[in-house]
Design a protein around this motif. Structure first.
Motif, PDB file in Angstrom:
ATOM      1  N   UNK A  44       6.075   1.608   5.397  1.00 39.85           N
ATOM      2  CA  UNK A  44       7.325   2.400   5.548  1.00 39.85           C
ATOM      3  C   UNK A  44       7.214   3.187   6.800  1.00 39.85           C
ATOM      4  N   UNK A  45       6.029   4.118   7.025  1.00 33.24           N
ATOM      5  CA  UNK A  45       6.147   4.788   8.065  1.00 33.24           C
ATOM      6  C   UNK A  45       5.885   4.130   9.489  1.00 33.24           C
ATOM      7  N   UNK A  46       5.083   3.054   9.380  1.00 31.10           N
ATOM      8  CA  UNK A  46       5.168   2.578  10.928  1.00 31.10           C
ATOM      9  C   UNK A  46       6.398   1.895  11.178  1.00 31.10           C
ATOM     10  N   UNK A  47       7.174   1.379  10.181  1.00 27.03           N
ATOM     11  CA  UNK A  47       8.377   0.658  10.255  1.00 27.03           C
ATOM     12  C   UNK A  47       9.299   1.619  10.817  1.00 27.03           C
ATOM     13  N   UNK A  60       2.173   0.221  21.325  1.00 27.43           N
ATOM     14  CA  UNK A  60       2.161   0.635  20.275  1.00 27.43           C
ATOM     15  C   UNK A  60       2.712  -0.267  19.073  1.00 27.43           C
ATOM     16  N   UNK A  61       3.730  -1.111  19.774  1.00 27.24           N
ATOM     17  CA  UNK A  61       4.277  -1.898  18.578  1.00 27.24           C
ATOM     18  C   UNK A  61       3.348  -3.144  18.496  1.00 27.24           C
ATOM     19  N   UNK A  93      -0.458  -5.095  14.255  1.00 29.10           N
ATOM     20  CA  UNK A  93      -1.701  -5.632  13.806  1.00 29.10           C
ATOM     21  C   UNK A  93      -2.003  -5.184  12.526  1.00 29.10           C
ATOM     22  N   UNK A  94      -1.979  -3.601  12.534  1.00 30.88           N
ATOM     23  CA  UNK A  94      -2.220  -2.794  11.222  1.00 30.88           C
ATOM     24  C   UNK A  94      -1.207  -3.434  10.326  1.00 30.88           C
ATOM     25  N   UNK A 107       1.845  -9.407  21.095  1.00 30.31           N
ATOM     26  CA  UNK A 107       2.667  -8.988  20.085  1.00 30.31           C
ATOM     27  C   UNK A 107       3.404 -10.070  19.229  1.00 30.31           C
ATOM     28  N   UNK A 108       3.752 -11.191  19.980  1.00 31.46           N
ATOM     29  CA  UNK A 108       4.215 -12.570  19.145  1.00 31.46           C
ATOM     30  C   UNK A 108       3.009 -12.986  18.463  1.00 31.46           C
TER      31      UNK A 108
END
Length: 301
Positions: free
Chosen positions: A34-37, A50-51, A56-57, A95-96
């Motif tokens: 939730x935090x990363x989103x 960053x994205x 990845x995380x 990213x993809x």
């Protein structure tokens, strides 16, 4: 607490590594997602690096057993963000890769999440990525994106909508052609799974639709047999007709056209045990209840 891109990226890197451990606290999975989103949602302004690090995380966290307890609303918000990032950075290979893997992990065995991905146009984005980094690259495809895309497609063909898109768009033919020349065993296995999922999904839809049609319009048996895509469809159709029983069976197969379609199927699939079993059982039922001329069977068996 911090809006620094560098700090957030470092934090995502720590979470990516820590979440790979079985000892990572289960109760932190959903809050972390939730935090990363939360800082990824503004896809038009979020830093690409960053994205990528955050995705990845997220991928690693979704492989944690506790991810099965993530609520559907959280999954939906996450999928919306991932698809937004794919739209924003369609040419970013790394990213993809992580975006497609996120889709594969998030959907997994959860049909509700699969449906969300399909409804939001996720399949089209995965296919576009496959074309961008694999098909158009010829002999030098991105193996990482190839793997991620195929994993996502394999997952999405596990739902009805995904199977239909693969079949109706012609993508199945493309993937089967790729399978015929694939030398990497891991890729070949994924391609085989996609083909199997697609065929099973189409067969399941045919079976469900055909049963509804038979119950409401039994005289359309011949048309259903004609529209079938192979012996598995015909066997499933005959099996359902038997389960419905009389008087529907008599109306469906007792007419000249319906009866002929059963005979034709028996002749067309002589090596299919299922077609022969259910087809002959239908004929046995017909001969018991309806005076079908025996000479119409001449040369069939």
């Amino acid at each position: 607490l911090f809006d620094s891109t560098a700090i957030r990226e470092a934090g995502c890197g720590i979470l990516a590594n820590m979440s790979m451990r079985k000892s990572f606290p289960s109760e932190l999975i959903q809050p972390s997602l939730v935090s990363m989103n939360g800082f990824l949602m503004d896809v038009e302004s979020v830093d690409k690096g960053l994205a990528t690090c955050a995705l990845h995380s997220i991928c690693n966290m979704l492989e944690h057993p506790a991810s099965k307890n993530i609520s559907l609303p959280v999954y939906q918000q996450l999928i919306e963000t991932v698809l937004g990032l794919m739209n924003q950075y369609p040419h970013s290979e790394e990213l993809i890769e992580f975006a497609c893997l996120t889709i594969a992990h998030a959907a997994g065995d959860d049909h509700a999440v699969k449906d969300i991905v399909m409804q939001l146009g996720g399949f089209d984005l995965v296919r576009a990525a496959f074309e961008e980094f694999v098909t158009r690259k010829g002999e030098n495809p991105s193996l990482e994106v190839k793997d991620a895309c195929l994993c996502a497609i394999a997952t999405l063909t596990g739902c009805q909508a995904g199977a239909e898109v693969v079949m109706n768009s012609g993508l199945l033919d493309i993937l089967l052609a790729l399978l015929a020349v694939e030398t990497d065993r891991d890729f070949a296995v994924i391609l085989e799974i996609i083909a199997k999922n697609t065929r099973n999904g189409i067969a399941g839809r045919f079976a469900s639709d055909s049963q509804d049609v038979l119950q409401q319009q039994p005289h359309l048996l011949a048309q259903l047999v004609k529209e079938s895509s192979g012996d598995a469809d015909v066997a499933s159709l005959f099996q359902r007709l038997r389960s419905i029983g009389q008087p529907v069976l008599g109306v469906a197969a007792g007419s000249q056209e319906g009866f002929s379609s059963v005979i034709t199927a028996l002749e067309q699939y002589p090596d299919s045990a299922a077609v022969q079993e259910h087809g002959c059982a239908i004929l046995a039922e017909l001969f018991y209840y309806i005076p079908v001329p025996i000479n119409s069977l001449e040369g069939t068996f």
